[in-house]
Design an enzyme around this catalytic site. Sequence first.
Site, short mmCIF file in Angstrom:
data_model
loop_
_atom_site.label_atom_id
_atom_site.label_comp_id
_atom_site.label_asym_id
_atom_site.label_seq_id
_atom_site.Cartn_x
_atom_site.Cartn_y
_atom_site.Cartn_z
N ASP A 342 0.83 -1.22 0.00
CA ASP A 342 0.00 0.00 0.00
C ASP A 342 0.86 1.26 0.00
OD1 ASP A 342 0.93 -0.77 2.55
OD2 ASP A 342 -0.45 0.61 3.52
N GLU A 343 0.25 2.35 -0.40
CA GLU A 343 0.79 3.71 -0.22
C GLU A 343 2.25 3.86 -0.63
OE1 GLU A 343 -1.72 5.57 3.39
OE2 GLU A 343 -0.21 4.17 4.06
N VAL A 344 2.56 3.49 -1.86
CA VAL A 344 3.95 3.65 -2.32
C VAL A 344 4.12 5.06 -2.86
CG1 VAL A 344 5.76 2.73 -3.80
CG2 VAL A 344 3.99 1.20 -2.89
#
Length: 546
Positions: A342-344
């Site tokens: 997630d959330e790269v």
Amino acid sequence: MTGLQEFALTLLALGFCQGFQPIYRHEEPELTAQPSKFGSLWPLPQKVQINDVSFKLSVSNFQITDAEESSAGASCSILQNAYRRYHEYVFVGSKKQKLDKCKRSDPSELTELQVWITSADSECDGYPSVNSDESYVLSVDQPVAILKAPKVWGALRGLETFSQLVYEDEYGAKSINLTFISDFPRFSHRGVLLDSSRHFLPIKVILANLETMAMNKFNVFHWHIVDDQSFPYMSRTFPQLSQKGAYHPYSHVYTPADVKMVIEFARMRGIRVVPEFDTPGHTQSWGKGQADLLTPCYSGSQLSGTFGPVNPILNATYDFMTMFFKEISSVFPDDYVHLGGDEVDFTCWKSNPDIQKFMAQQGFGQDYTKLESYYIQGLLDIVTSTNKGYVVWQEVFDNGVKLKPDTVVHVWIGGGSDKEMSNVTAAGYTTILSAPWYLDYISTGQDWQKYYKVEPLNFNGTEEQKKLVIGGEACLWGEYVDATNLTPRLWPRASAVAERLWSAKDVTDISDAFNRLSVHRCRMVERGIPAEPLFSSFCPKEYKGL
Ligand SMILES: *[C@@H]1O[C@H](CO)[C@@H](O)[C@H](O)[C@H]1NC(C)=O
Ligand SMILES: *[C@@H]1O[C@H](CO)[C@@H](O)[C@H](O)[C@H]1NC(C)=O
Ligand SMILES: *[C@@H]1O[C@H](CO)[C@@H](O)[C@H](O)[C@H]1NC(C)=O
Ligand SMILES: *[C@@H]1O[C@H](CO)[C@@H](O)[C@H](O)[C@H]1NC(C)=O
């Protein structure tokens, strides 16, 4: 003058109280818990029939035993441990009595609960899995109560149910009514996420929450064990990771023995431990103990000295991941590992000339989600070769990464999560839902109701699609949570999620839920769990502190 009065006067002097309205008193309806026809059962079983006939139980004259026909005997430690635990819970708060050998048997007294595992393989020596059979049938009647379950997992759930049927009559005597219950979970994946990276969670707190999870029939502990902030997992292959990446290399780590203990404690309660090692983002702490794992960021043409996500263009990265996940697959027995994804943040990748060159070589253009997918693809191949299945956060699916058909996609982004559930299941993937159940977001009032009212299958899709939803998880992220406040923040708010995932779809009566949950919460308190109150009320036996 007390400190509080002094404080109030100070506020007054500062003019803070002018126009102050005690608005909190008007926000809630006047709710007082009433007795439910389902007693204090939580989560509510699928079929319940409680009658008015009641039996007494006495601590010196009640036992939980293996039925003669049971396929699990005295060597089944899961059951033997559970019998001890639940004998204590049944008589929690009651005085120890001397065994009275001369006492005649009293026809209104229930003296035995027999546990009968009906299938040839009780699974006593195994680990719970997503396919575990947790069903059971419980009959509380004379001369003995009988709990029948195909597997030990159902027996564990049934023992909890039995203990919830016991109450104190007006004279304080332990009693149980004539009851028939037939039960099974609506969803097979019922999880709680705890985060031991933002704050280190002592083993004691983790175990206490596994115990409370069992009281609520949760069956998955999603252990978000490492993240940017710290790396408390002590790796045998790469000891530097926790040496350098933990908040403290000795006091704030989970040793191999700690991890083993958590897994076994959970197994005894029919709870799976699914560890999450989130990459390529959320990995700042990994970089401290593993040189060249993270991408060096640039400021103009100069190295900035900071690091971004895992470096996806080096072969060494994949060599590292191969060895690391080989270890993880042997340490954690569950069939699944959570790989995050997630959330790269692409800023650092964009700044790095080597990455830009690689992007051009691969023909990715300026689409960094393609680079992310390239990395994840490599990682998934590595984890597949360890014979594990994987769970990923929804972005991995959103970015179009090729996933194995048995991948579990974890939906967490709040707005539009019903559309996301539609999309994920339309693509044929199994999914679990967390978007409505981020319990780290707090507010005043009875927010358990908001969690309770969620219907996981409330999205547009075919029957086939709905079948791909295997459950959900309550998430308690750790930015503002450590051992001081974790338990009361989680319970009983997570109990609302527990009932939504276990009980039948039509169990939606908020006031009946309030009535049962109020007593369930006090039961947790009586069992030593500091579960916070729902509303103005009292418990017969208040929390006494540790
Ligand atoms: C249990 O039985 C008693 C009478 O013995 C009755 O008052 C009570 O309502 C019953 N409890 C439930 C949950 O039905
Ligand atoms: C990385 O691995 C690939 C495939 O095995 C190989 O073609 C390439 O030469 C390697 N690169 C380096 C820098 O070793
Ligand atoms: C679901 O898929 C549709 C069609 O591909 C897309 O337009 C939409 O943005 C997706 N919705 C979500 C929430 O991802
Ligand atoms: C399902 O789709 C219909 C028509 O596209 C839409 O009106 C409705 O709001 C959708 N329901 C949900 C729960 O998304």
